[in-house]
Design an enzyme around this catalytic site. Structure first.
Site, PDB file in Angstrom:
ATOM      1  CB  SER A 176       0.919   6.633 -22.032  1.00  0.00           C
ATOM      2  OG  SER A 176       1.805   7.684 -22.411  1.00  0.00           O
ATOM      3  CE  LYS A 217       1.813   8.804 -25.910  1.00  0.00           C
ATOM      4  NZ  LYS A 217       2.656   8.966 -24.703  1.00  0.00           N
ATOM      5  CB  SER A 224       4.903   7.555 -21.444  1.00  0.00           C
ATOM      6  OG  SER A 224       4.026   7.523 -20.351  1.00  0.00           O
TER       7      SER A 224
END
Length: 498
Positions: free
Chosen positions: A149, A74, A173
Site C-alpha cells: 500500500s 506515507k 506494504s
C-alpha cells in the site's frame, strides 16, 4: 545524489539544505502530475525546515546524520497541524494535534519533510489503486502500478522526488512496492520502530520502515527512527546496535537458506548448493519464472561471495496468506470502528446517531476497506471465532515455531519479494483474490514479527525491476542489511536504473 551524499554535502557546506529542498520541490512540481506520488506537498514547511538546518550549521551546532535530506511520509503517519488522510474520505479535514514519533525523530536527525504520499486507503491494498485521490503510477513504467500500500512512498524515491521515504508494512506494504519500483524497502522487527502516530490498520502486524535508493540510505533512515518509545506500549526496550558499520563486512561463512515454499515449491532433496532443477510440490503458486531466476542468481552471487547456500523448508509458510486475511481484517474491523462520524473526520448528517454512523461509513470508506471490515467482523462473530480467527492464530503460532527451527540451521532466508514484476494499472482490481496473492511472499515476516528487506536484483523479462527478499530472525536488522548490501554490490549493473 544519495541521501547520505546529500547529508555529507550539506554538513560540509558544499550545498545548503535550502538549495537541496528547492531542487527536490522543483522535481516534484515537474514530474508528480504524471506519477501521483504525493497527496500533499509541503513546500513552505520544507523550506522552513531547510532554513533551520542551514542556520544551525551557521552557528556551528550539530545538525544530525540526515541533515538536509528530503524525506516523504506515507499519509497514514500523523503530522501535527497538517492533514493526514490515509487516502480516505473518512479523514476529510482532519489535522492531527500531534506528530508520529518517527516524524519527530527524522526532524531531530536533520531531515526535511517534503510531503505526504499516496497509499491504498487505510493501507489496504497492493497496488495504490484503492485511494480516494486516484492511483499512483510506477516511475519505471507509468502504465504499471507501483505496488502497495506504500506505493506513493516507493514511487517518490524511485522518481527522485525524495531521497528517503517512510512507509508502513502490515503484509508487505513496504517491501512489495520497493520491489516493483526498483528501490530498497525494509520492514524492521515488530516493536523496533515506534508505531505511535501511525494510524492503525492491524495493530499486531503494522510496522513502520524506510525506503531508500540504496541499502546504505535505508540503513541510515532506519537508524534514525528506531529505538524504544515509551509512548508505544509494544515498543521494544532493547539496546539499539548501529547498523551502518556492517554493510561492508561481506557474507563469508554466512548460512543462507533459499526458502523453497516461497520459491514455488516444497523442500528439495539436496542440502548443498541450490540447483536449478525446478520446484517440488507444496509451495505457493503464481511466482513467475523470471522472478525465480533472479532469486537463483542472487543465491549464486551470495555463494560466490563466500556464503553457505542451501535450500530449506518452512511448510507453514504456504498458510501465511490464509491466516493473514483472517487476522488482519479482524483487527481492522476493530480499529476502524472509531470512525463513526462523531469524533473526527467526515460526518454525514442523518435523523439519528445510528443512521448517521451508517451514512458516514457508507460515504467515507471505499470498497476494499468495506470488504475487509466485513471479512473481519464475520471472522470475529459468535459461532465463527474459533473456526476462523482462532484457527488463524494457531497457524501464526505454528509459523513462529517453524521459522525459529529453521533459523537454528541458517542465519538468513532468501526468496522473492513479489511474485511478479509490476503489473498494469487495472489488471487485478476486479479480482480481490488475485490482488491478495501479491503479498504471498511478504506476509510470513509480518505474522512472525521478524525483519525483512527487499533489494533490487536485476530485471524481469519485461525489463522491469525484480526485488529479492532477505528475511532474518527477530532483531537481526544488522544481519539482513549486511546481506542486502552484498546483493546490491553483486546486482546487475542496470538493475536499479530508471
Amino acid at each position: 545524489m544519495t541521501a547520505l551524499g546529500v547529508a555529507a554535502a550539506v554538513a560540509s557546506g558544499e550545498r545548503t539544505a535550502r538549495s537541496v529542498a528547492e531542487d527536490c520541490l522543483d522535481r516534484i512540481g515537474e514530474g508528480d502530475g504524471e506519477i501521483g506520488a504525493f497527496n500533499l506537498v509541503l513546500a513552505e514547511e520544507a523550506l522552513a525546515d531547510a532554513d533551520r538546518v542551514d542556520a544551525a550549521l551557521d552557528r556551528g551546532e550539530p545538525v544530525g546524520p540526515l541533515a538536509g535530506v528530503p524525506v516523504a511520509l506515507k499519509d497514514n503517519l500523523c503530522t501535527r497541524g497538517i492533514p493526514t488522510t490515509c487516502s480516505s474520505r473518512m479523514l476529510e479535514g482532519w489535522r492531527p494535534p500531534y506528530s508520529a514519533t518517527v516524524v519527530e525523530r527524522l526532524r531531530a536527525a536533520g531531515a526535511v519533510i517534503v510531503g505526504k504520499t499516496n497509499l491504498d486507503e487505510f493501507a489496504m491494498g497492493s497496488s495504490t489503486e484503492n485511494s480516494a485521490f486516484g492511483p499512483t503510477r510506477n516511475p519505471r513504467d507509468t502504465s504499471r502500478v507501483p505496488g502497495g500500500s506504500s506505493g506513493g512512498s516507493a514511487a517518490a524515491v524511485a522518481a527522485g522526488f525524495a531521497a528517503l521515504a517512510l512507509g508502513s508494512d502490515t503484509g508487505g506494504s513496504i517491501r512489495q512496492p520497493a520491489a516493483l519500483c526498483g528501490v530498497v524497502g525494509m520492514k524492521p522487527t515488530y516493536g523496533r520502530v515506534s508505531r505511535y502516530g501511525l494510524i492503525a490498520f492491524a495493530s499486531s502486524l503494522d510496522q513502520i520502515g524506510p525506503f531508500g535508493a540504496t541499502v546504505a540510505d535505508a540503513a541510515a533512515c532506519y537508524q534514525a527512527i528506531a529505538g524504544h518509545d515509551p509512548l508505544d506500549s509494544t515498543s521494544l526496550d532493547r539496546p539499539q546496535e548501529p547498523v551502518e558499520g556492517a554493510l561492508a563486512d561481506g557474507v563469508d561463512g554466512l548460512r543462507v537458506g533459499v526458502l523453497a515454499e516461497l520459491c514455488g515449491g516444497g523442500p528439495r532433496q539436496e542440502t548443498g548448493r541450490t540447483g536449478n532443477d525446478g520446484p517440488a510440490a507444496g509451495g505457493v503458486e503464481g511466482v513467475a519464472d523470471d522472478v525465480l531466476s533472479r532469486v537463483q542468481d542472487a543465491a549464486e552471487a551470495l555463494e560466490q561471495a563466500g556464503a553457505d547456500v542451501r535450500t530449506v523448508s518452512v511448510p507453514s509458510a504456504v498458510l501465511g496468506l490464509s491466516a493473514y486475511y483472517l487476522i488482519a481484517p479482524a483487527e481492522a474491523s476493530s480499529n476502524l470502528a472509531r470512525y463513526d462520524g462523531v469524533r473526527y473526520g467526515l460526518r454525514v448528517d442523518a435523523a439519528n446517531a445510528a443512521e448517521m454512523n451508517v451514512a458516514t461509513r457508507t460515504a467515507g470508506f471505499g470498497a476494499e476497506v468495506k470488504r475487509r471490515i466485513m471479512l473481519g467482523t464475520y471472522a470475529l462473530s459468535a459461532g465463527y471465532y474459533d473456526a476462523f480467527y482462532g484457527k488463524a492464530l494457531r497457524v501464526r503460532t505454528l509459523m513462529l515455531q517453524e521459522f525459529a527451527a529453521v533459523y537454528e540451521d541458517v542465519d538468513v532466508l532468501l526468496c522473492p519479494t513479489a511474485p511478479t514484476t509490476a503489473f498494469e494499472l487495472g489488471a487485478k482490481t476486479a479480482d480481490p483474490l488475485l490482488m491478495y496473492l501479491n503479498d504471498v511472499c511478504t506476509i510470513p515476516s509480518n505474522l512472525t514479527g521478524h525483519p525483512a528487506i527487499s533489494v533490487p536484483f536485476g530485471r524481469g523479462d519485461d525489463g522491469l525491476p525484480v526485488g529479492v527478499q532477505v528475511m532474518g530472525p527477530a532483531l537481526s536488522e544488522r544481519l539482513i542489511l549486511k546481506v542486502a548490501a552484498a546483493l546490491e554490490r553483486a546486482a546487475p549493473g542496470d538493475g536499479n536504473a530508471p
